[in-house]
Design an enzyme around this catalytic site. Structure first.
Site, short mmCIF file in Angstrom:
data_model
loop_
_atom_site.label_atom_id
_atom_site.label_comp_id
_atom_site.label_asym_id
_atom_site.label_seq_id
_atom_site.Cartn_x
_atom_site.Cartn_y
_atom_site.Cartn_z
N TYR A 109 39.41 68.52 109.76
CA TYR A 109 38.77 69.82 109.99
C TYR A 109 38.71 70.61 108.68
CZ TYR A 109 37.84 74.54 111.56
OH TYR A 109 37.27 75.77 111.73
N GLU A 197 31.48 75.59 108.48
CA GLU A 197 32.47 74.75 109.16
C GLU A 197 32.01 73.30 109.20
OE1 GLU A 197 35.01 75.46 113.15
OE2 GLU A 197 32.99 74.71 113.53
#
Ligand code: ADP
Ligand code: MG
Length: 387
Positions: A109, A197
Site C-alpha cells: 500500500y 493512492e
C-alpha cells in the site's frame, strides 16, 4: 476532482511510474482488439468508476481468453457499480479498462496526501497490501509507516530509502523504489493533488514495481492551473445536484434529510443546519447562494433544491448584508408561479432592505410562511416537513 484509474495511469507513465499495459474501451469490439494487440495470456477487465473496492463488487475480473475479455466487458459496460464506498445508488460504468495481468509476488500500500495534522505532504506506506487502509489503521496501526515531507526540501533520498525498508523491499529493488517514490512526489506537487493512492503497489515475480491501481484526487482550487487535467473531469461520476449547482456557481452539498435549504453565506448555512437538527429535523442539502445574489440566481437555486424528491419542506434563510432582501423576494415571487410548488415554503429575511422584501412577499399573495428568527424559521420548517 477525481480521475478514473485509466486516466491516472496515463499520468503515471508521464512521471516514469510503471503500470501494466492497458487500453480504455467502450465496447466489446474495442476490448477484443485491445486485448489481442496486447498479446498477453491473462487480461484484467476493470470497470472505470470513481470508487475503490471494485474487486469485491464484481468490477475487476481476470480473463483467460479473448472471449472472456469480451464477455466481462459486456457485463460491466452500462452496469451500476455498487461498492462499500459508493452507497446503495452506485456509480455508472461507461468505460472499461483492459489491462495485462501482472504476476504478483507481493501487494503493498502506498499513498501520498496533504496531511492536515502537520500541514505537510505525507507518505503513508504499508507492506500489508490488499486491505483497505481504513481497516488496517483500525486493526494493525503499527503496520503503517508515515513519512512527513519538508516542503522546502522535498522528498529526500534518505526518506525514500526509509519507505523502502518499511515496505521490506529486497536490495535489488531499492533503486526502483526510490525512483517510484520520487516520481509520485513530483506528480503530486506539480499537478496540485490532494491525494495519490496506489493500492495495491505490487512487487512482481520478476522484481519490478508496478502500480496496479491508481487513484488521484486534485485540489479544485488549483485546477485553473491545469486545464489538461480539468478536461478529464467526468460529471457522470458526481452527484447530479452538485453538477447542476456548480454550473451556476452555487455551493451545494447534497445530504440525506428532507428540509431543503437555501441560504446566503456558508456560516449562516452551517448555523441553520445546526438549528434544524436542534429542532428535530434533518437538512436535505447545504446550499450557499453567496453574496449579491440576483433574482435569477435565486430562481436557479430554488429550482435546484426543489429538484430533490426527498425535500418535504423548504427553508429560505437570508441575512442580507451585501445581498438585498428585495432581490431575494423578487427572485422567489418570480420563480414560484413557474414551478409546481407542492411543499411548504418558509422564508426568513433579515438585513438590507428587509421591509421592501417582506412587502414584496406579502403583496404577492403566495402561500409563503414567514418567520422572524433563525429558531422560529427552523421550528416552522421542521413542523412543516413532518406534516
Ligand atoms: P479496487 O481497489 O477498486 O478493488 P484494484 O485495481 O485495486 O481495484 O484491483 C483489485 C485487485 O485485483 C488487486 O488487489 C489485484 O489483486 C487484482 N488486480 C488488479 N489489476 C491487476 C492486474 N493488472 N494484474 C493482476 N491482478 C490485478
Ligand atoms: Mg485498489
Amino acid at each position: 476532482m477525481n480521475l478514473h484509474e485509466y486516466q491516472s495511469k496515463a499520468l503515471f507513465i508521464e512521471y516514469g511510474i510503471n503500470v501494466p499495459r492497458g487500453t480504455a474501451v467502450e465496447s466489446s469490439v474495442e476490448a477484443f482488439k485491445a486485448a489481442e494487440e496486447m498479446s498477453a495470456d491473462i487480461w484484467v477487465v476493470k470497470a472505470q468508476a470513481h470508487t475503490g473496492g471494485r474487486g469485491k463488487a464484481g468490477g475487476v475480473k481476470l480473463a483467460h481468453s479473448l472471449d472472456e475479455v469480451c464477455k466481462y466487458t459486456d457485463e460491466m459496460l452500462g452496469m451500476t457499480l455498487v461498492t462499500y464506498q459508493t452507497g446503495p445508488e452506485g456509480l455508472p460504468v461507461n468505460k472499461v479498462y483492459i489491462e495485462e495481468a501482472s504476476e504478483i509476488e507481493r501487494e503493498l500500500y502506498l499513498s501520498i496526501l496533504v496531511d492536515r495534522d502537520n500541514g505537510r505532504i505525507s507518505f503513508v506506506a504499508s507492506a500489508e497490501g490488499g486491505m483497505s487502509i481504513e481497516e488496517l489503521a483500525a486493526e494493525k496501526p503499527e503496520a503503517i509507516k508515515k513519512v512527513e515531507i519538508d516542503p522546502a526540501v522535498g522528498l529526500t533520498g534518505f526518506q525514500a530509502r526509509e519507505l523502502s525498508f518499511a515496505l521490506d523491499f529486497p536490495k535489488e529493488v531499492l533503486g526502483k523504489a526510490v525512483q517510484l517514490f520520487m516520481g509520485c512526489y513530483k506528480a503530486m506537487v506539480e499537478l496540485d493533488m490532494n491525494m495519490l493512492e496506489i493500492n495495491p503497489l505490487v512487487l512482481t515475480k520478476d522484481q519490478n514495481l508496478v502500480a496496479l491501481d491508481a487513484k488521484m484526487s486534485f485540489d479544485d482550487n488549483a485546477l485553473f492551473r491545469h486545464p489538461e487535467i480539468n478536461e478529464l473531469n467526468d460529471n457522470s461520476q458526481k452527484d447530479k445536484r452538485e453538477v447542476a449547482a456548480s454550473e451556476h456557481d452555487l455551493s451545494y452539498v447534497g445530504l440525506d434529510g428532507d428540509i431543503g435549504c437555501m441560504i446566503n453565506g456558508a456560516g449562516l448555512a452551517m448555523a441553520t443546519m445546526d438549528m434544524i437538527k436542534y429542532c428535530g429535523g434533518e437538512p436535505a442539502n447545504f446550499l450557499d447562494i453567496g453574496g449579491g445574489a440576483s433574482p435569477e440566481r435565486v430562481g436557479k437555486a430554488f429550482e435546484l433544491v426543489l429538484a430533490d424528491d426527498n425535500v418535504k419542506a423548504m427553508l429560505v434563510n437570508v441575512y442580507a448584508g451585501i445581498n438585498r432582501c428585495d432581490w431575494i423576494a423578487e427572485g422567489l415571487v418570480k420563480i414560484i408561479p413557474t414551478v409546481d410548488l407542492k411543499i411548504p415554503l418558509i422564508v426568513r429575511l433579515s438585513g438590507t432592505n428587509v421591509e421592501e422584501g417582506l412587502k414584496i412577499i406579502k403583496d404577492s399573495g403566495l402561500p409563503i410562511i414567514l418567520a422572524d428568527t433563525l429558531k422560529d424559521a427552523a421550528e416552522k420548517a421542521v413542523e412543516a416537513a413532518k406534516k
